[in-house]
Scaffold this active site. Sequence first.
Site, PDB file in Angstrom:
ATOM      1  N   ARG A   1      31.735  45.053  25.290  1.00 29.85           N
ATOM      2  CA  ARG A   1      31.429  43.970  24.347  1.00 29.85           C
ATOM      3  C   ARG A   1      29.983  44.043  23.881  1.00 29.85           C
ATOM      4  O   ARG A   1      29.682  43.803  22.710  1.00 29.85           O
ATOM      5  CB  ARG A   1      31.748  42.614  25.016  1.00 29.85           C
ATOM      6  CG  ARG A   1      33.266  42.378  25.126  1.00 29.85           C
ATOM      7  CD  ARG A   1      33.595  41.343  26.171  1.00 29.85           C
ATOM      8  NE  ARG A   1      35.010  40.977  26.203  1.00 29.85           N
ATOM      9  CZ  ARG A   1      35.977  41.703  26.774  1.00 29.85           C
ATOM     10  NH1 ARG A   1      35.703  42.857  27.342  1.00 29.85           N
ATOM     11  NH2 ARG A   1      37.231  41.281  26.758  1.00 29.85           N
TER      12      ARG A   1
ATOM     13  N   GLY B   1      41.813  51.268  26.887  1.00 31.28           N
ATOM     14  CA  GLY B   1      42.549  50.218  26.182  1.00 31.28           C
ATOM     15  C   GLY B   1      41.605  49.201  25.566  1.00 31.28           C
ATOM     16  O   GLY B   1      41.852  48.689  24.467  1.00 31.28           O
TER      17      GLY B   1
ATOM     18  N   SER C   1      45.901  37.986  27.848  1.00 27.89           N
ATOM     19  CA  SER C   1      45.198  39.276  27.781  1.00 27.89           C
ATOM     20  C   SER C   1      43.854  39.085  27.099  1.00 27.89           C
ATOM     21  O   SER C   1      43.787  38.627  25.958  1.00 27.89           O
ATOM     22  CB  SER C   1      46.040  40.287  26.994  1.00 27.89           C
ATOM     23  OG  SER C   1      45.204  41.305  26.464  1.00 27.89           O
TER      24      SER C   1
ATOM     25  N   GLN D   1      41.884  41.427  26.216  1.00 34.08           N
ATOM     26  CA  GLN D   1      41.718  42.416  25.146  1.00 34.08           C
ATOM     27  C   GLN D   1      42.328  41.890  23.853  1.00 34.08           C
ATOM     28  O   GLN D   1      41.742  42.003  22.772  1.00 34.08           O
ATOM     29  CB  GLN D   1      42.366  43.745  25.549  1.00 34.08           C
ATOM     30  CG  GLN D   1      41.666  44.395  26.733  1.00 34.08           C
ATOM     31  CD  GLN D   1      42.361  45.652  27.224  1.00 34.08           C
ATOM     32  OE1 GLN D   1      43.456  45.975  26.772  1.00 34.08           O
ATOM     33  NE2 GLN D   1      41.733  46.350  28.141  1.00 34.08           N
TER      34      GLN D   1
ATOM     35  N   SER E   1      42.287  34.145  30.657  1.00 31.33           N
ATOM     36  CA  SER E   1      41.890  35.524  30.966  1.00 31.33           C
ATOM     37  C   SER E   1      40.364  35.563  30.927  1.00 31.33           C
ATOM     38  O   SER E   1      39.719  34.574  30.568  1.00 31.33           O
ATOM     39  CB  SER E   1      42.485  36.497  29.948  1.00 31.33           C
ATOM     40  OG  SER E   1      41.948  36.232  28.661  1.00 31.33           O
TER      41      SER E   1
ATOM     42  N   ASP F   1      43.177  43.847  37.752  1.00 32.23           N
ATOM     43  CA  ASP F   1      42.650  45.201  37.943  1.00 32.23           C
ATOM     44  C   ASP F   1      42.451  45.534  39.424  1.00 32.23           C
ATOM     45  O   ASP F   1      42.336  46.695  39.796  1.00 32.23           O
ATOM     46  CB  ASP F   1      41.313  45.366  37.203  1.00 32.23           C
ATOM     47  CG  ASP F   1      41.495  45.368  35.691  1.00 32.23           C
ATOM     48  OD1 ASP F   1      42.651  45.473  35.236  1.00 32.23           O
ATOM     49  OD2 ASP F   1      40.484  45.263  34.966  1.00 32.23           O
TER      50      ASP F   1
ATOM     51  N   ARG G   1      51.225  50.512  37.309  1.00 30.54           N
ATOM     52  CA  ARG G   1      50.535  50.333  38.603  1.00 30.54           C
ATOM     53  C   ARG G   1      51.408  49.699  39.676  1.00 30.54           C
ATOM     54  O   ARG G   1      51.056  49.772  40.851  1.00 30.54           O
ATOM     55  CB  ARG G   1      49.242  49.534  38.419  1.00 30.54           C
ATOM     56  CG  ARG G   1      48.156  50.365  37.777  1.00 30.54           C
ATOM     57  CD  ARG G   1      46.829  49.639  37.708  1.00 30.54           C
ATOM     58  NE  ARG G   1      45.826  50.507  37.126  1.00 30.54           N
ATOM     59  CZ  ARG G   1      44.749  50.079  36.467  1.00 30.54           C
ATOM     60  NH1 ARG G   1      44.544  48.778  36.325  1.00 30.54           N
ATOM     61  NH2 ARG G   1      43.891  50.938  35.963  1.00 30.54           N
TER      62      ARG G   1
HETATM   63  C1  S3P Z   1      39.862  43.867  29.945  1.00 24.26           C
HETATM   64  C2  S3P Z   1      40.923  43.028  30.100  1.00 24.26           C
HETATM   65  C3  S3P Z   1      41.988  43.232  31.089  1.00 24.26           C
HETATM   66  C4  S3P Z   1      41.693  44.361  32.075  1.00 24.26           C
HETATM   67  C5  S3P Z   1      40.996  45.522  31.442  1.00 24.26           C
HETATM   68  C6  S3P Z   1      39.720  45.093  30.745  1.00 24.26           C
HETATM   69  C7  S3P Z   1      38.825  43.503  28.978  1.00 24.26           C
HETATM   70  O1  S3P Z   1      43.179  43.494  30.418  1.00 24.26           O
HETATM   71  O2  S3P Z   1      42.874  44.791  32.691  1.00 24.26           O
HETATM   72  O3  S3P Z   1      40.669  46.476  32.445  1.00 24.26           O
HETATM   73  O4  S3P Z   1      37.712  44.078  29.028  1.00 24.26           O
HETATM   74  O5  S3P Z   1      39.084  42.648  28.123  1.00 24.26           O
HETATM   75  P1  S3P Z   1      43.997  42.366  29.637  1.00 24.26           P
HETATM   76  O6  S3P Z   1      43.746  42.557  28.203  1.00 24.26           O
HETATM   77  O7  S3P Z   1      45.418  42.595  30.035  1.00 24.26           O
HETATM   78  O8  S3P Z   1      43.486  41.023  30.086  1.00 24.26           O
END
Ligand code: S3P
Length: 434
Positions: free
Chosen positions: A26, A95, A168, A170, A194, A316, A347
Site C-alpha cells: 500500500r 495477489g 477480503s 484485497q 478484514s 495467513d 492451503r
Molecule cells: C492481504 C489480504 C489478505 C491476505 C493477503 C494480503 C492484503 O487476503 O491473505 O496475504 O494485503 O490485503 P484477503 O484479500 O483474502 O483478505
Amino acid sequence: MRRQVRHSPRLEGSVAPPGDKSISHRSAVFNAIANGSATVLNYSPGGDCASTVRCLRALGAQITSGKNDPTTLTIQGTGGKLKEPDQVLNCGNSGTTMRLMSGVLAAQPFLSILTGDDSLRSRPMERILTPLRLMGATVQGRDNGKLAPLVFHGGNLHGIDYHMPVASAQLKSSIMLAALFADGPTTVHEPFHSRDHTEQMFSAMGVQVQKHGRSVTVQPSTLHAADIRVPGDISSAAFWLVAAAAHPNARLRITGVGLNPTRTGVLDVLRSMGARIRVSDGPAQGGEPTGEIVVESSELRATELIAGEMIPIVQDEIPVLAVAACFAHGTTIIRDAEELRVKESDRIRTTVRELTRMGARIEELPDGMAIHGPTPLHAANCRTYSDHRLVMALAVAGLLADGETVIDGAEHADISYPGFWTALEQLTGGGANL
Ligand code: S3P
C-alpha cells in the site's frame, strides 16, 4: 532448492521480522498515485512487494531504492496520472499486487494487462472485476472474466454502493482505490472485518474515509504523499510465535512488530491455546500500532476459536497454527476458512497433506480442518507447492519433529520473508538448519 531442518535443543534470541507485506504494497501504490514525494522505510524485501514496485515503474512512477538498502524507497508521486505500459505487467506470485493494481488501472485511460505466475493465474479475479465493471470500468479476463491475465481499458468511473461477497482486504482495497477516481462517493460493505491498512493509510494521506461498522465510504480525492516507516510483519512473526510456544525449551523476543488489531488474531488464538505470550506496546509507525512480543515454551491446548469472524484476521497464519494444533491437547477445529483454498496453494489441502506425511492426525473439512493432539511429528520429505507460507510452516514443523525433515522449494520463503532461513539458523544456534 532443498533444505533440511531438524529438532534443535534450544530456541532462543531476538528477531525482527521484515516490513509488513500488506502495508508495504500500500505504501508503494498509494504514494505512486499521490501528489508529492515520499520516503518509505523498512519496505518489505520480499518478492511480492518487489512485484508491486516493478509494475508501478512500468507505469511511469519514479521509485528509487537505497544504494545498499533495498528496504528504503523514494517515490515520486504521479498525481494519479500513470502512463500506458509498453509491456504486460507481471505481478509474479502476488495477489495483493494484482488486486490493488486492478483498482488503479480501472481508472486509467489506456490499455494495460496484468498477469502473474501459474498460481496467481489460477486465483479468482471475478470478485474484483464485478465491482469494477459496476463502477464503469472496461475490463476483461480469461475464462469469461474469472482469471488473469486481466485486460483494462479504463474509463470514467462512478461511485457505487457494494456488498462484498467475501471478507477480503484485497477486494475492499481495490474498490477503494478505484473510488478515488470516481465521480461520487463509494461505499463497500464487508461480511466480516478484514485488515484495515488501506483505511488507515488513506486517512493519513488526506482522503475522507468514513467507517460505520463493517461499511467504509470513500470520497473521490487525490492522495497526498506521506513518509512511512513500515512496521514488522506479524504474519512473519507468527512462525516464531508457534515455534517457541510449541518447543520444549524456547524463549524468543520478536521486535518491531505491527500490532494492528485487524491482524493480531494469531495472538488471540495462541493465547486461547495457552501460549505464554507477553506484548509490550511500542511507538505507532505510519498510524499503525507496533510493539515487542516475548514468547516462551508453553503447554498448549486445542482451540475452536479459528472460525467465523476470526478467519479474515488470522487466515495467513492458519498453516502454522495447524502445526501448533498438532502439539496441543485435544481437537482443534478450524471452520469457515474456505478462502484458504484460493490462496497461493489450496492451503487446506496442502497443509493437511504435508502434515499427514509427518504423522499428524489431521482431517480435511470442506471449509477447514480438524487436528487431534498432541501428536508427535516425525521427519518427512515435504512438498511445498511453491507456497511461501507452507514452506515456513513446514520448516517450523520440522524444527519440532524427530529426525531430518526435507523441505523442497525452500527458496519460496523469499516471497514474504527473505531472511527466514538465516533467522532460523541464528535462533537455533545453527542447531536446526542443516
Ligand atoms: C492481504 C489480504 C489478505 C491476505 C493477503 C494480503 C492484503 O487476503 O491473505 O496475504 O494485503 O490485503 P484477503 O484479500 O483474502 O483478505
